[in-house]
Design a protein around this motif. Structure first.
Motif, PDB file in Angstrom:
ATOM      1  N   ASP A 117       0.811  -1.217   0.000  1.00  0.00           N
ATOM      2  CA  ASP A 117       0.000   0.000   0.000  1.00  0.00           C
ATOM      3  C   ASP A 117       0.850   1.275   0.000  1.00  0.00           C
ATOM      4  N   GLY A 118       2.184   1.124  -0.087  1.00  0.00           N
ATOM      5  CA  GLY A 118       3.071   2.280  -0.102  1.00  0.00           C
ATOM      6  C   GLY A 118       3.576   2.694   1.269  1.00  0.00           C
ATOM      7  N   THR A 119       3.139   1.999   2.309  1.00  0.00           N
ATOM      8  CA  THR A 119       3.606   2.289   3.670  1.00  0.00           C
ATOM      9  C   THR A 119       4.978   1.666   3.884  1.00  0.00           C
ATOM     10  N   TRP A 120       5.882   2.430   4.486  1.00  0.00           N
ATOM     11  CA  TRP A 120       7.204   1.921   4.838  1.00  0.00           C
ATOM     12  C   TRP A 120       7.199   1.508   6.290  1.00  0.00           C
ATOM     13  N   ARG A 121       7.757   0.322   6.571  1.00  0.00           N
ATOM     14  CA  ARG A 121       7.867  -0.193   7.935  1.00  0.00           C
ATOM     15  C   ARG A 121       9.344  -0.294   8.292  1.00  0.00           C
ATOM     16  N   PHE A 122       9.708   0.334   9.392  1.00  0.00           N
ATOM     17  CA  PHE A 122      11.058   0.281   9.933  1.00  0.00           C
ATOM     18  C   PHE A 122      10.957  -0.421  11.288  1.00  0.00           C
ATOM     19  N   THR A 123      11.684  -1.529  11.473  1.00  0.00           N
ATOM     20  CA  THR A 123      11.674  -2.260  12.736  1.00  0.00           C
ATOM     21  C   THR A 123      13.115  -2.408  13.203  1.00  0.00           C
ATOM     22  N   THR A 124      13.374  -2.019  14.442  1.00  0.00           N
ATOM     23  CA  THR A 124      14.747  -2.119  14.938  1.00  0.00           C
ATOM     24  C   THR A 124      15.190  -3.564  14.929  1.00  0.00           C
ATOM     25  N   TYR A 125      16.460  -3.754  14.577  1.00  0.00           N
ATOM     26  CA  TYR A 125      17.061  -5.086  14.565  1.00  0.00           C
ATOM     27  C   TYR A 125      18.082  -5.160  15.696  1.00  0.00           C
ATOM     28  N   GLY A 126      18.081  -6.285  16.404  1.00  0.00           N
ATOM     29  CA  GLY A 126      19.075  -6.512  17.443  1.00  0.00           C
ATOM     30  C   GLY A 126      18.780  -5.800  18.753  1.00  0.00           C
ATOM     31  N   ARG A 127      17.550  -5.396  18.963  1.00  0.00           N
ATOM     32  CA  ARG A 127      17.151  -4.734  20.215  1.00  0.00           C
ATOM     33  C   ARG A 127      15.870  -5.386  20.721  1.00  0.00           C
ATOM     34  N   LEU A 134       5.913   3.123  11.347  1.00  0.00           N
ATOM     35  CA  LEU A 134       5.176   3.042  10.086  1.00  0.00           C
ATOM     36  C   LEU A 134       5.083   4.439   9.486  1.00  0.00           C
ATOM     37  N   VAL A 135       5.474   4.535   8.223  1.00  0.00           N
ATOM     38  CA  VAL A 135       5.456   5.814   7.514  1.00  0.00           C
ATOM     39  C   VAL A 135       4.505   5.675   6.327  1.00  0.00           C
ATOM     40  N   PRO A 136       3.354   6.357   6.376  1.00  0.00           N
ATOM     41  CA  PRO A 136       2.367   6.209   5.303  1.00  0.00           C
ATOM     42  C   PRO A 136       2.753   6.974   4.038  1.00  0.00           C
ATOM     43  N   PRO A 137       2.143   6.603   2.911  1.00  0.00           N
ATOM     44  CA  PRO A 137       2.440   7.289   1.645  1.00  0.00           C
ATOM     45  C   PRO A 137       2.188   8.795   1.709  1.00  0.00           C
ATOM     46  N   ALA A 138       1.222   9.234   2.500  1.00  0.00           N
ATOM     47  CA  ALA A 138       0.942  10.667   2.601  1.00  0.00           C
ATOM     48  C   ALA A 138       2.155  11.430   3.118  1.00  0.00           C
TER      49      ALA A 138
END
Length: 165
Positions: A117-127, A134-138
């Motif tokens: 849907d164009g949303t970017w998901r950033f999830t911390t790794y190693g924590r 979550l960063v929406p397309p808008a």
């Protein structure tokens, strides 16, 4: 017999203006939108509290932090078009999508995924617990996601146990 309280008239126009300005701010603060959020599975993890308290008041220069209705969450922007953050998500395993993001606040490894849907998901790794953003397309229509580095100081309060390889 009870008498109604009497209000004193301010002694100067400046005092009157200050009083009116102060009274005007109170209702406006109550009108700030609350953004709906879903708490993460481990939102009650004590490690999330200092992270949430250290979150920046603005992202990307103009996205103002908003109140949310779920534990260990916050958001920046407007309802329906806000960057949302949750602390306490399940830590992800190793991934080819792992990226180290360096900023003045430190280095944080993130698993970066683009949704259909164009949303970017950033999830911390190693924590642990992990933090998800979550960063929406808008939001990405008018700015890059480089503001993720602005979260490093807060997210860095959870010590890393692994790094991207």
């Amino acid at each position: 017999m009870l008498r109604p309280p009497t209000l004193r008239r301010p002694r100067s126009r400046r005092a009157a203006a200050t009083l009116l300005a102060a009274l005007a701010v109170v209702p406006l603060a109550a009108c700030a939108p609350t953004i709906g959020a879903i708490p993460a599975e481990d939102a009650a993890n004590p490690a999330c509290a200092p992270v949430m308290l250290a979150m920046p008041e603005t992202l990307a220069g103009d996205l103002v932090q908003r109140q949310t209705d779920a534990q260990a969450t916050t958001a920046w922007g407007e309802p329906g078009a806000a960057v949302t953050l949750r602390c306490g998500v399940t830590p992800p395993g190793p991934s080819a999508d792992c990226q180290s993001v360096e900023s003045a606040g430190g280095t944080v490894d993130w698993i970066v995924e683009a949704g259909d849907d164009g949303t970017w998901r950033f999830t911390t790794y190693g924590r642990e617990p992990a933090v998800e953003v979550l960063v929406p397309p808008a939001v990405t229509e008018s700015r890059s996601t480089s503001f993720i580095g602005d979260l490093a100081q807060a997210v860095g309060l959870i010590e890393p146990t692994a790094v991207c390889t």
